[in-house]
Motif scaffolding. Structure first.
Motif: not given
Ligand code: AMP
Ligand code: GLY
Length: 417
Positions: A205-206, A215-219, A278-281, A374-378
């Protein structure tokens, strides 16, 4: 080994990062890539959905392995085109990728394999839709049958919202609501042998507290301290191996990455969905913990020699990734905004925390700009989840992107447990 990776999200950045650290990899290429991947791989502006163009590029580069990251090229048959050119490809055939491309196909395979999942109806008419919504009651789970980047699913208490979403889909799967925590478990397979990776949890969820749209995934984070230590063995035996065996039996053997999205319900493990990649994130945290060099494992899948693979070796570290998304994601995201603070993360937080790029590109002046939802995945590692979280959020705090959003509660509950 010369490796070509297809795709340009944070998952592909994570794959490229791991491949760049693998001593067996002598050259690394990516198409189309993004501004971050450009730092570890040579980029090629090839259309990732064009199988002939990807196969031609792989041939020209003398690639020993092509790794197809996202679902869209897999469903378009890009792995088949590469194999037809005589080059090993990591990723399922177009036919086997229907496991992700069609929810109805996945349900049929699960029924054939005896894999536990939510009871469901496939509907194409308003009457069928109403009947299915009535049969299950609230909360309603309504899924577009086709590919929708994690955004085609509506879970709601509101029957009108459920009906409206169902009517907007050409073919829709309506199913029983599954209660309980979700787990993503990936396995690498060559169509026969199945090698599970470490489980992770995604935040779909966002907004904080699991509010807002899917969403596609937030973390994501891994490991899952709350999960039963026998979970992976159980899922291998009841879900992953039977599914791979069933697909082989049907004449559509599945090689590549089999992603099981699971709900741990009071009545046991149930499959929510399969993905064919593979899943993202989640990949960002799973690969952060994998110690075995990646290229050989992927090549063994592509070549059908996974039974020769030595057991995978894992770090005891925990990993957390936090997605930084554009203004208005998962709606139509705003793009073209400059991203600042990336150098500071590289200076102050490396090697424990690092930025994986998703929707980014270089502007004409060399600045890194946002170019997607989704811009970056820290991503960060630590001796436990609390430390990994702290490091990930410290790095997120250095990044400046106008209007950007991220969740502040990734892995919080698990870290406190
Ligand atoms: P999917 O694209 O099928 O993974 O669905 C996206 C998200 O919707 C999942 O990660 C779940 O959070 C939720 N979801 C999907 N199916 C169900 C279900 N049967 N019961 C409860 N939640 C679900
Ligand atoms: N993290 C969800 C997905 O990759 O589909």
């Amino acid at each position: 080994m010369k490796v070509l990776v297809i795709g340009g999200g944070a998952r592909e950045h994570a794959l490229c990062r791991s491949l760049s650290l693998d001593p067996d990899v002598t050259a690394l290429h990516c198409a189309p890539g993004n501004a971050g991947i450009a730092e570890v791989a040579e980029l090629h502006p090839v259309d990732q959905l064009d199988g002939a163009a990807v196969a031609a590029l792989a041939t020209e580069l003398g690639a020993d392995l092509v790794v197809v990251g996202p679902e869209a090229p897999l469903v378009a048959g890009v792995a088949d085109a590469v194999r037809a050119a005589g080059i090993p490809a990591f990723g399922p055939s177009q036919e086997a990728a229907q496991l992700e491309g069609s929810k109805a196909f996945a349900k049929d395979v699960m029924a054939g394999a005896g894999v536990p999942t939510a009871r469901s109806y496939v509907c194409t008419t308003p009457a069928e839709i109403d009947e299915a919504l009535d049969a299950f009651g609230a909360p309603y789970v309504v899924k577009d049958d086709g590919l929708a980047a994690g955004k085609g699913v509506v879970v709601t208490e509101d029957v009108e919202q459920a009906r409206a979403h169902a009517l907007a889909c050409e073919r829709v799967v309506i199913e029983e609501y599954l209660d309980g925590p979700e787990v993503s478990l990936f396995a690498i397979t060559d169509g026969t042998t199945v090698l599970p990776l470490k489980p992770a949890q995604d935040f779909k969820r966002a907004l904080d507290g699991d509010e807002g749209p899917n969403t596609g995934g937030m973390g994501a984070y891994s490991p899952l301290p709350w999960a039963d230590p026998k979970l992976v063995d159980e899922v291998l035996e009841t879900v992953l191996q039977p599914t791979v065996d069933e697909l082989r039996r049907r004449g559509t053997p599945f090689s590549g990455l089999l992603y099981a999205g699971l709900a741990i319900t009071s009545r046991g493990v149930r499959v929510i969905e399969f993905n064919a990649r593979f899943g993202d994130p989640e990949t960002q945290v799973v690969l952060a913990r994998l110690k075995t060099p990646l290229a050989g494992v992927l090549l063994n899948s592509a070549n059908g020699t996974l039974d020769d693979q030595a057991p995978l070796s894992w770090s005891d570290d925990a990993a957390v990734t936090v997605v930084v998304a554009s203004h208005n994601y998962p709606g139509t995201p705003r793009t073209g905004d400059p991203i600042e603070g990336l150098d500071e993360v590289a200076e102050k937080d490396a090697p424990h925390a690092y930025v994986l790029h998703a929707g980014t590109k270089r502007g004409e002046d060399g600045a890194v700009l946002s170019a997607g939802g989704r811009v970056l995945s820290v991503t960060a590692t630590g001796s436990d989840l609390a430390q990994a979280r702290e490091r990930a959020y410290a790095a997120v705090g250095r990044i400046r992107l106008d209007g950007s959003q991220h969740r502040t509660d990734i892995a919080r509950k698990a870290a406190e447990a």
